[in-house]
Design a protein around this motif. Structure first.
Motif, short mmCIF file in Angstrom:
data_model
loop_
_atom_site.label_atom_id
_atom_site.label_comp_id
_atom_site.label_asym_id
_atom_site.label_seq_id
_atom_site.Cartn_x
_atom_site.Cartn_y
_atom_site.Cartn_z
N PHE A 20 0.84 -1.20 0.00
CA PHE A 20 0.00 0.00 0.00
C PHE A 20 0.87 1.25 0.00
N PRO A 21 0.83 2.02 -1.07
CA PRO A 21 1.64 3.24 -1.10
C PRO A 21 1.31 4.21 0.05
N PHE A 22 0.06 4.26 0.45
CA PHE A 22 -0.33 5.20 1.51
C PHE A 22 0.20 4.78 2.89
N LEU A 23 0.76 3.57 3.01
CA LEU A 23 1.37 3.14 4.27
C LEU A 23 2.90 3.17 4.20
N SER A 24 3.43 3.73 3.12
CA SER A 24 4.89 3.72 2.94
C SER A 24 5.63 4.54 3.99
N ASN A 25 4.98 5.49 4.61
CA ASN A 25 5.64 6.31 5.63
C ASN A 25 5.59 5.69 7.02
N VAL A 26 4.86 4.59 7.16
CA VAL A 26 4.80 3.91 8.45
C VAL A 26 6.07 3.09 8.62
N PRO A 27 6.84 3.31 9.68
CA PRO A 27 8.09 2.57 9.86
C PRO A 27 7.82 1.06 9.99
N ALA A 28 8.73 0.28 9.48
CA ALA A 28 8.57 -1.19 9.47
C ALA A 28 8.41 -1.75 10.88
N TRP A 29 9.08 -1.14 11.87
CA TRP A 29 9.02 -1.68 13.22
C TRP A 29 7.60 -1.67 13.78
N VAL A 30 6.73 -0.80 13.29
CA VAL A 30 5.35 -0.73 13.78
C VAL A 30 4.64 -2.06 13.55
N TRP A 31 4.91 -2.67 12.39
CA TRP A 31 4.24 -3.92 12.03
C TRP A 31 4.77 -5.11 12.84
N TRP A 32 5.88 -4.90 13.52
CA TRP A 32 6.50 -5.96 14.33
C TRP A 32 6.13 -5.87 15.81
N LEU A 33 5.47 -4.81 16.24
CA LEU A 33 5.18 -4.64 17.67
C LEU A 33 4.39 -5.82 18.25
N PHE A 34 3.27 -6.16 17.67
CA PHE A 34 2.45 -7.24 18.21
C PHE A 34 3.12 -8.61 18.04
N PRO A 35 3.69 -8.93 16.87
CA PRO A 35 4.36 -10.23 16.76
C PRO A 35 5.53 -10.40 17.74
N VAL A 36 6.33 -9.35 17.91
CA VAL A 36 7.45 -9.44 18.85
C VAL A 36 6.92 -9.50 20.28
N GLY A 37 5.89 -8.74 20.58
CA GLY A 37 5.26 -8.82 21.90
C GLY A 37 4.78 -10.23 22.20
N TYR A 38 4.19 -10.87 21.20
CA TYR A 38 3.76 -12.26 21.36
C TYR A 38 4.96 -13.17 21.63
N MET A 39 5.99 -13.07 20.81
CA MET A 39 7.14 -13.97 20.97
C MET A 39 7.80 -13.80 22.33
N VAL A 40 7.98 -12.56 22.76
CA VAL A 40 8.64 -12.30 24.05
C VAL A 40 7.79 -12.82 25.20
N SER A 41 6.48 -12.54 25.17
CA SER A 41 5.62 -12.99 26.27
C SER A 41 5.48 -14.51 26.30
N ASP A 42 5.41 -15.15 25.13
CA ASP A 42 5.30 -16.61 25.10
C ASP A 42 6.61 -17.25 25.58
N LEU A 43 7.73 -16.70 25.18
CA LEU A 43 9.02 -17.22 25.64
C LEU A 43 9.16 -17.04 27.16
#
Length: 187
Positions: free
Chosen positions: A103-126
């Motif tokens: 989506f071109p309109f999401l190009s300004n959203v930093p990549a790390w934003v999309w990793w917040l929930f997945p990384v939160g899941y991995m850390v809490s599950d570990l």
């Protein structure tokens, strides 16, 4: 390249799910098969009693549960659940990143934003796995405080994985809607 990685992680995640559910955990009885400590508010063999510090302590002290306790720790949590949480977390993160990148309109959203929930899941599950192993192997005593930490980590894990799945679902629906109804170009 991202789509091949996503597909590969999808296959690995499904494979680990099936192996855990149908091959590994049934060997250790209904309690381990239900993965009660990570998913339920009760111990299947003690149903309908709610999972509490007391009921978990009773389950851990029953001599007939020695094999179930050992099997829950190894191979269920270590290494299979750890492999599963990494593959699922990476799958959710890479899927979000790939979808958002389309989506071109999401190009300004930093990549790390999309990793917040997945990384939160991995850390809490570990962290949850580490606490379970510590309690089950008697490295850490089962107290009201450690049981509270365990239940808190479980709640955070379930909330963060639900949010990560919801994020992928939202981006997928958005992708399909914009594919079906492309934006009109002005002349």
């Amino acid at each position: 390249m991202k789509m091949k990685s996503v597909l590969g992680l999808f296959v690995i995640t499904i494979g680990l799910t099936l192996i855990l559910k149908y091959v590994i955990t049934p060997k250790y009885g209904e309690d381990v098969s239900g993965r009660f400590i990570e998913r339920m508010n009760y111990i299947p063999s003690q149903k309908p009693r709610l999972l509490s510090r007391e009921t978990l302590s009773q389950w851990l002290s029953e001599p007939g549960n020695h094999d179930a306790i050992a099997g829950y720790v190894f191979p269920t949590l270590i290494p299979l659940d750890i492999a599963f949480l990494v593959s699922l977390g990476l799958l959710l993160g890479l899927s979000s990143l790939a979808l958002a990148g389309s989506f071109p309109f999401l190009s300004n959203v930093p990549a790390w934003v999309w990793w917040l929930f997945p990384v939160g899941y991995m850390v809490s599950d570990l962290a949850e796995d580490a606490v379970v192993v510590a309690i089950f192997k008697l490295f850490t005593p089962l107290t009201d405080a450690t049981f509270g930490v365990l239940k808190t980590l479980t709640a955070i894990k379930l909330a963060s994985v639900s949010a990560a799945i919801g994020q992928v679902g939202f981006l997928s629906v958005l992708y399909v809607v914009l594919w079906l109804f492309p934006a009109s170009k002005s002349i």
